[in-house]
Each structure stands twice: as C-alpha cells, then as structure tokens.
Design a protein around this motif. Structure first.
Motif, mmCIF file in Angstrom:
data_model
loop_
_atom_site.group_PDB
_atom_site.id
_atom_site.type_symbol
_atom_site.label_atom_id
_atom_site.label_comp_id
_atom_site.label_asym_id
_atom_site.label_seq_id
_atom_site.Cartn_x
_atom_site.Cartn_y
_atom_site.Cartn_z
ATOM 1 N N SER A 122 0.852 -1.189 0.000
ATOM 2 C CA SER A 122 0.000 0.000 0.000
ATOM 3 C C SER A 122 0.881 1.229 0.000
ATOM 4 O O SER A 122 2.081 1.162 0.294
ATOM 5 N N LEU A 123 0.280 2.357 -0.338
ATOM 6 C CA LEU A 123 0.929 3.659 -0.203
ATOM 7 C C LEU A 123 0.065 4.476 0.741
ATOM 8 O O LEU A 123 -1.030 4.918 0.366
ATOM 9 N N GLY A 124 0.533 4.630 1.971
ATOM 10 C CA GLY A 124 -0.327 5.228 2.989
ATOM 11 C C GLY A 124 -1.502 4.306 3.242
ATOM 12 O O GLY A 124 -1.331 3.113 3.491
ATOM 13 N N VAL A 132 -2.334 -1.038 -2.858
ATOM 14 C CA VAL A 132 -1.725 -1.092 -4.186
ATOM 15 C C VAL A 132 -1.766 -2.505 -4.744
ATOM 16 O O VAL A 132 -2.225 -2.735 -5.863
ATOM 17 N N PHE A 133 -1.290 -3.473 -3.968
ATOM 18 C CA PHE A 133 -1.250 -4.850 -4.451
ATOM 19 C C PHE A 133 -2.653 -5.422 -4.586
ATOM 20 O O PHE A 133 -3.492 -5.268 -3.704
ATOM 21 N N VAL A 134 -2.908 -6.083 -5.702
ATOM 22 C CA VAL A 134 -4.134 -6.860 -5.896
ATOM 23 C C VAL A 134 -3.726 -8.244 -6.378
ATOM 24 O O VAL A 134 -2.745 -8.401 -7.102
ATOM 25 N N ASP A 135 -4.489 -9.260 -5.987
ATOM 26 C CA ASP A 135 -4.104 -10.640 -6.284
ATOM 27 C C ASP A 135 -3.909 -10.895 -7.775
ATOM 28 O O ASP A 135 -2.985 -11.609 -8.176
ATOM 29 N N VAL A 176 6.815 -8.257 -3.182
ATOM 30 C CA VAL A 176 5.950 -7.304 -2.468
ATOM 31 C C VAL A 176 6.665 -6.771 -1.226
ATOM 32 O O VAL A 176 7.320 -7.518 -0.505
ATOM 33 N N TRP A 177 6.507 -5.453 -0.998
ATOM 34 C CA TRP A 177 7.126 -4.805 0.163
ATOM 35 C C TRP A 177 6.131 -3.857 0.822
ATOM 36 O O TRP A 177 5.174 -3.449 0.192
ATOM 37 N N THR A 178 6.385 -3.455 2.053
ATOM 38 C CA THR A 178 7.206 -4.081 3.082
ATOM 39 C C THR A 178 6.228 -4.817 3.993
ATOM 40 O O THR A 178 5.292 -4.205 4.507
ATOM 41 N N VAL A 179 6.444 -6.116 4.219
ATOM 42 C CA VAL A 179 5.449 -6.978 4.848
ATOM 43 C C VAL A 179 6.022 -7.566 6.129
ATOM 44 O O VAL A 179 6.945 -8.385 6.091
ATOM 45 N N ASP A 180 5.470 -7.148 7.271
ATOM 46 C CA ASP A 180 5.951 -7.623 8.564
ATOM 47 C C ASP A 180 4.916 -8.451 9.329
ATOM 48 O O ASP A 180 5.238 -9.029 10.370
ATOM 49 N N ASP A 181 3.696 -8.495 8.830
ATOM 50 C CA ASP A 181 2.615 -9.213 9.503
ATOM 51 C C ASP A 181 2.520 -10.650 8.975
ATOM 52 O O ASP A 181 2.346 -10.857 7.768
#
Length: 264
Positions: free
Chosen positions: A186-188, A192-195, A210-215
């Motif tokens: 996402s941006l804010g 943004v990303f869609v499957d 894909v960035w940035t993913v911490d969950d």
C-alpha cells in the motif's frame, strides 16, 4: 550465485532487516545472514566525495544525530555519525563483507547511476545485484553501462502494470522491461497490491516481489496469491513462515568482520 537463480519465493531483508538491527548497517546484514537469509535489500545515497553510502533517506535527520542532506557529507563524515551506534558503510563494503549474499539496491538519485555502474562493472558482482526503486530511464541507462546487472521494473512500467491489473485488462508488451516487479502492499492508506497482479505479471515473465510486509497473516495471504518474494523488516518472522510452508532455502551462515570506525 546470480540474483534470479532461486526458484522458490525470495525472502528479502528490508534495509538489511531493520526490525532486528539498525537499518542498512553491517549489523543488520549480519543478523539476517545469520538467520540464513540469502537476499538483502539496501538503499544508496551519493556522498559529496562520490561514494555510494548504504542509506535510505535524503536527509540525515531521522536516523542520525546530524541534520541536512546526505549529499553534503563525505563518506568519512557519515561513518563517524553512524546509525544506532553502527557505522554507515558503502555499498562496495557491504558487497565485499557478504560475498555470498544477493542484494536488492534501491537507486535513490540519478547522480548515482554511473557510480552504481562502476560498482557493478565486475560481472561476479553485477550478477548478484538487482537494482530497483528508480525511474525507467535511470534503469535503462544503468543496463547500458552494466549489461549483466539485473533490475526491477521502473516506476512508469510498474504503474502501468498495476493499473492494468486493477482494471482487469492485459498490460501492454512494453512493460516487460525487467525481470522483477517490486510492488508496495500500500501507499499510505491506499492499497496497491491486488491478487490478479500476479497473473498479469507472470504472463509477461515478470516475478512479483511485495514490500514491506511484517505481519505473518499478510505474508500467508501474499504467498497464497502466488507472489515470488516478500521484502520484510522482520526476516525472522518470514523465515518461520517459509519453514512452516516447507519452502525455506537457507544460505550457509558466515562470519563477517566489522568495518572499523574512522578515527576522530
């Protein structure tokens, strides 16, 4: 050894693993490689004496005790400042310290194109680096100067690919300017990303990172959607996820000698 040689999803430590150690430092890179992470992400900023510092922001304000643009400081001055008690290092120093790692490098400014090309001039170095986070024209120029280097899509190509995926239409052939698409989640607050982006990109032979993913829950959703890699501040959590899925490909752990602080 070449950057795209791994077949399964890439596990990439964002800014070296900024959730585990001071960002873009040898300490962060060492912590991630000790976990078996093969891929390290960093950013480069040009110093006043023409060196490529591993540093994200345009300004020193957020992560150092100093203020002002990075470009107004020499590399020796930056090294004395440090980040979180760790010295700031050059891209060349990082590459030499971790000769078996592969690096994703965000190119933050046009003035850094030619210095970057010089760093990547040796094939054994250039082939284990993927340059991203830049405009199409910058990356095109870099590929001219260092043809064996790998790149992600530039911003124009990436925006077009994402827009087509969101609209559910085929992307034009010209978007296939590189091997990878580095896509923000996402941006804010704007997703943004869609499957369906994965299928659209794969149709052009483009691998989706894909960035940035911490969950961890989001990591699962993205991997279920078929992404080709995840960039994370928490490589320890991503490693646990990959192990649980049976897709973990660790690199041998290596010992790295720290870059000493400059005197003064």
């Amino acid at each position: 050894m070449a950057y795209p040689s791994q077949v399964g999803p890439l596990a990439i430590a964002h800014r070296g693993g900024a959730g585990l150690a001071p960002e873009n430092t040898l300490a962060a890179f060492a912590r991630s490689t000790a976990l078996g992470i093969r891929y390290l992400e960093t950013d480069v900023r040009l110093t006043s004496d023409g060196q490529l510092a591993c540093f994200h922001d345009e300004s020193l304000d957020r992560v150092t005790s100093a203020r002002g643009p990075v470009r107004h400081r020499t590399m020796a001055q930056l090294r004395r400042l440090g980040v979180g008690g760790e010295p700031i290092v050059t891209l060349t120093e990082a590459l030499e310290a971790f000769p078996h790692s592969r690096f994703t490098v965000d190119l933050k400014e046009a003035a850094a194109i030619e210095p970057m090309a010089r760093v990547l001039a040796q094939r054994s170095v250039g082939e284990r680096v993927c340059v991203a986070g830049a405009w199409d024209g910058w990356l095109s120029r870099l590929r001219e100067l260092a043809p064996h280097a790998h790149t992600a899509l530039g911003w124009r190509s990436l925006t077009t690919l994402i827009s087509c995926a969101r609209a559910g239409v085929s992307a034009p052939r010209w978007v296939r300017t590189a091997e990878f698409a580095h896509v923000p989640v996402s941006l804010g607050r704007l997703p943004v990303f869609v499957d369906r982006l994965v299928d659209k990109a794969h149709a052009h032979g483009i691998r989706v990172i894909v960035w940035t993913v911490d969950d961890p829950t989001l990591m699962d959703r993205l991997l279920d959607a078929g992404v080709d890699g995840i960039i994370t501040d928490r490589p320890d959590l991503l490693r646990e996820n990959y192990i649980r899925r049976g897709i973990w490909e660790p690199m041998p752990t290596l010992t790295v000698e720290p870059i000493p602080r400059a005197a003064g």
